[in-house]
Design an enzyme around this catalytic site. Structure first.
Site, PDB file in Angstrom:
ATOM      1  N   HIS A   1      48.561  43.861  32.248  1.00 55.16           N
ATOM      2  CA  HIS A   1      48.846  43.570  33.448  1.00 55.16           C
ATOM      3  C   HIS A   1      47.494  42.795  34.272  1.00 55.16           C
ATOM      4  O   HIS A   1      47.569  41.836  34.384  1.00 55.16           O
ATOM      5  CB  HIS A   1      49.239  44.760  34.500  1.00 55.16           C
ATOM      6  CG  HIS A   1      49.390  44.311  35.983  1.00 55.16           C
ATOM      7  ND1 HIS A   1      50.567  43.908  36.436  1.00 55.16           N
ATOM      8  CD2 HIS A   1      48.524  43.868  37.087  1.00 55.16           C
ATOM      9  CE1 HIS A   1      50.396  43.545  37.704  1.00 55.16           C
ATOM     10  NE2 HIS A   1      49.130  43.549  37.973  1.00 55.16           N
ATOM     11  N   GLU A   2      46.519  43.801  34.062  1.00 52.08           N
ATOM     12  CA  GLU A   2      45.003  43.129  34.500  1.00 52.08           C
ATOM     13  C   GLU A   2      44.559  41.970  33.506  1.00 52.08           C
ATOM     14  O   GLU A   2      43.827  40.992  34.185  1.00 52.08           O
ATOM     15  CB  GLU A   2      44.248  44.260  34.301  1.00 52.08           C
ATOM     16  CG  GLU A   2      44.408  45.723  35.411  1.00 52.08           C
ATOM     17  CD  GLU A   2      44.652  45.168  36.861  1.00 52.08           C
ATOM     18  OE1 GLU A   2      44.187  44.043  37.252  1.00 52.08           O
ATOM     19  OE2 GLU A   2      45.642  45.881  37.602  1.00 52.08           O
TER      20      GLU A   2
ATOM     21  N   GLU B   1      49.703  37.279  41.009  1.00 52.16           N
ATOM     22  CA  GLU B   1      50.797  38.501  40.625  1.00 52.16           C
ATOM     23  C   GLU B   1      51.643  37.969  39.457  1.00 52.16           C
ATOM     24  O   GLU B   1      52.074  38.720  38.610  1.00 52.16           O
ATOM     25  CB  GLU B   1      51.322  39.252  41.721  1.00 52.16           C
ATOM     26  CG  GLU B   1      51.760  40.573  41.118  1.00 52.16           C
ATOM     27  CD  GLU B   1      50.921  41.622  40.784  1.00 52.16           C
ATOM     28  OE1 GLU B   1      49.629  41.258  41.126  1.00 52.16           O
ATOM     29  OE2 GLU B   1      51.379  42.944  40.501  1.00 52.16           O
TER      30      GLU B   1
ATOM     31  N   HIS C   1      46.017  38.922  35.144  1.00 53.09           N
ATOM     32  CA  HIS C   1      45.127  38.469  36.258  1.00 53.09           C
ATOM     33  C   HIS C   1      43.810  37.741  35.576  1.00 53.09           C
ATOM     34  O   HIS C   1      43.497  36.590  35.897  1.00 53.09           O
ATOM     35  CB  HIS C   1      44.926  39.535  37.057  1.00 53.09           C
ATOM     36  CG  HIS C   1      46.066  39.926  37.963  1.00 53.09           C
ATOM     37  ND1 HIS C   1      46.584  39.325  38.807  1.00 53.09           N
ATOM     38  CD2 HIS C   1      46.400  41.331  37.947  1.00 53.09           C
ATOM     39  CE1 HIS C   1      47.331  39.862  39.377  1.00 53.09           C
ATOM     40  NE2 HIS C   1      47.464  41.325  39.129  1.00 53.09           N
TER      41      HIS C   1
HETATM   42 MG    MG Z   1      48.204  42.973  39.922  1.00 54.06          MG
END
Ligand code: MG
Length: 504
Positions: A268-269, A298, A272
């Protein structure tokens, strides 16, 4: 280049550098700082934020923007402005006109009240005692309502607060999109709940933390995370932060008995981070090296975490490697069992641990409460009951206490009203972009199944990352997918995937 424009770029450059310095202090606070460093750190951050605020709405900035024709959007410069210049001026003017409406006294009051409220919230959550937090939250709601009046709005007082995180998007637009989503999602969750449940008990076995880290770092390299421009560290709550155009930090956390947290947190990170790493070099050091909205940011983390990282193709390739890291814990598991396990759907109390199907319902609940709270239609004291009723209506479960209910998230303690919707918007934008990516890359599934994640990274880079904040979220969505935001892309993705997993 036009002299005024040159000066505005120079001023912006200073602001961006200060923001990056601020990010260094923030990163250190979460990753390395000893506990007692907090009071001096709080002062450092407040002073820096004050300077950034001053620069953003200084008289010099106002004059330059006026000369460049920003207030009425006419851009009356001597020379022809590029599309990027116009976007740059528009972005600067947006921040200027928001900041100039907020008196410094209010900035300081927010800083003071949120610092106290965060401490009280942490304690109140620990003791599951909403009454303790309630007066502080009431104060922050009042302050935020005042702020909304100062910022001004046409329709809903929640609009200007939402606008901080999701620029140029209104409460009414989100209302429409979320209502559609809720209508399709609630019966689908009920349908899943009525089917045979997936076994994910093997995820709670013992997974050596060092080996988890090894595997996380391996996945990062496969995703194309540049270790000469970024770092992975550990913090209580995983996050991504930008310390400079070539210094992007991500964090994760390791739990020996709950393997999902580290790997999906890392993916997830990294989603980003790839966004931040992929901003066009021409935009480096200016406000153009930013996302159009948090919902768009996001969308990148969720595409990687869920649409790619929780796909059958992904684990077809990566499961045998994972198994070699954890031969004991995964001795009786195969890639299909693993795939189903990491996609288990179950209504649960805690948002951050929710699966991708039920997740958006947690956000819809927050959004419905927040907008009424800011409008003055909900009293802070009634929140626990309203929360619990909402959970029952949307997810069919009732929290046993406030810690797993209304007190679970930190956002309200920093007066982040308007932040939550961006999480669900991330799911929606992500699915809409992913749909287009699959059409543009007909071999995507086979590429992922062979462990080649670069075509996906390149596509996202080319279509989304590279453009920074050249476009608004709405325009970017239109440019990439050819349509405006529509929750049916997400619902189609969810239905296709889970109809098969749950035999519906
Ligand atoms: Mg996030």
């Amino acid at each position: 280049m036009n002299k005024d424009l040159e000066k505005l770029y120079e001023l912006d450059k200073q602001i961006q550098v200060l923001k990056h310095a601020n990010a260094v202090l923030g990163w250190d606070r979460e990753v390395l700082m000893p506990e007692k460093g907090i009071s001096e750190r709080g002062e450092q951050l407040a002073v820096l934020e004050g300077i950034i605020h001053e620069k953003t709405c200084s008289a010099e900035a106002g004059e330059l923007l006026e000369k460049l024709g920003a207030p009425d959007g006419s851009y009356k410069a001597d020379s022809a402005l590029t599309e990027a210049d116009k976007a740059f001026i528009r972005n600067f003017h947006r921040n200027y006109s928001r900041n100039i409406k907020i008196p410094e006294q209010m900035v300081r009051e927010f800083a003071r009240e949120t610092a106290i409220a965060q401490q009280v919230w942490a304690k109140a959550r620990l003791e599951s005692d909403f009454a303790k937090f309630s007066p502080h939250l009431a104060k922050l709601v009042d302050l935020s309502r005042e702020k909304a009046e100062l910022l001004g709005y046409k329709e809903h007082p929640y609009d200007p607060l939402l606008d901080e995180f999701e620029p140029w998007t209104s409460t009414a637009e989100i209302d429409a999109v979320f209502s559609d989503l809720q209508r399709s999602l609630v019966p689908f969750v009920a349908e899943i709940s009525s089917k045979d449940q997936v076994d994910d008990s093997f995820l709670m076995r013992k997974y050596d933390v060092n080996r988890q880290e090894e595997f996380s770092r391996f996945i990062l390299t496969k995703m194309g995370f540049s270790t000469d421009r970024g770092r992975l560290d550990v913090s209580t709550h995983p996050f991504t932060t930008t310390l400079g155009p070539d210094d992007i930090r991500i964090t994760t956390r390791y739990n020996e008995n709950f393997f999902k947290t580290s790997i999906f947190g890392t993916i997830h990170e990294c989603g980003h981070a790839l966004y931040e790493l992929g901003m066009g070099p021409a935009f480096a050091g200016s406000n153009l090296a930013d996302c159009p909205s948090l919902g768009i940011h996001e969308s990148q983390s969720r595409t990687w975490e869920n649409m790619i990282g929780r796909s059958r193709e992904f684990w077809n390739h990566f499961f045998p490697i994972l198994q070699s890291h954890f031969p004991q814990a995964l001795s009786d598991v195969d890639s299909e069992k693993f795939y189903r396990g990491v996609n288990k759907v179950e209504p649960s109390f805690i948002r951050v641990e929710a699966d991708e199907v039920t997740y958006s319902l947690h956000i819809i609940l927050r959004f419905n409460i927040e907008k009424e709270l800011i409008k003055g239609n909900i009293r802070v004291g009634d929140l626990p009951e309203i929360w619990n009723t909402g959970m029952k209506d949307l997810l069919g479960i009732t929290p046993r206490n406030d810690a797993e209910g209304v007190l679970q998230d930190i956002h309200w303690s920093f007066a982040g009203f308007g932040y939550f919707p961006t999480y669900a918007l991330g799911n929606l934008y992500g699915a809409q972009f992913f749909d287009k990516m699959c059409k543009d890359l007909p071999d995507l599934n086979e590429e992922i199944a062979s462990g080649d994640l670069m075509p996906a990274k390149m596509w996202l880079g080319e279509n989304i990352h590279r453009t920074g904040s050249l476009y608004s979220a709405e325009d970017l969505c239109q440019k990439v997918s050819g349509e405006k935001l529509d929750s049916s892309f997400f619902m189609n993705y969810i239905k296709r995937k889970y109809t098969e997993i749950y035999n519906i």
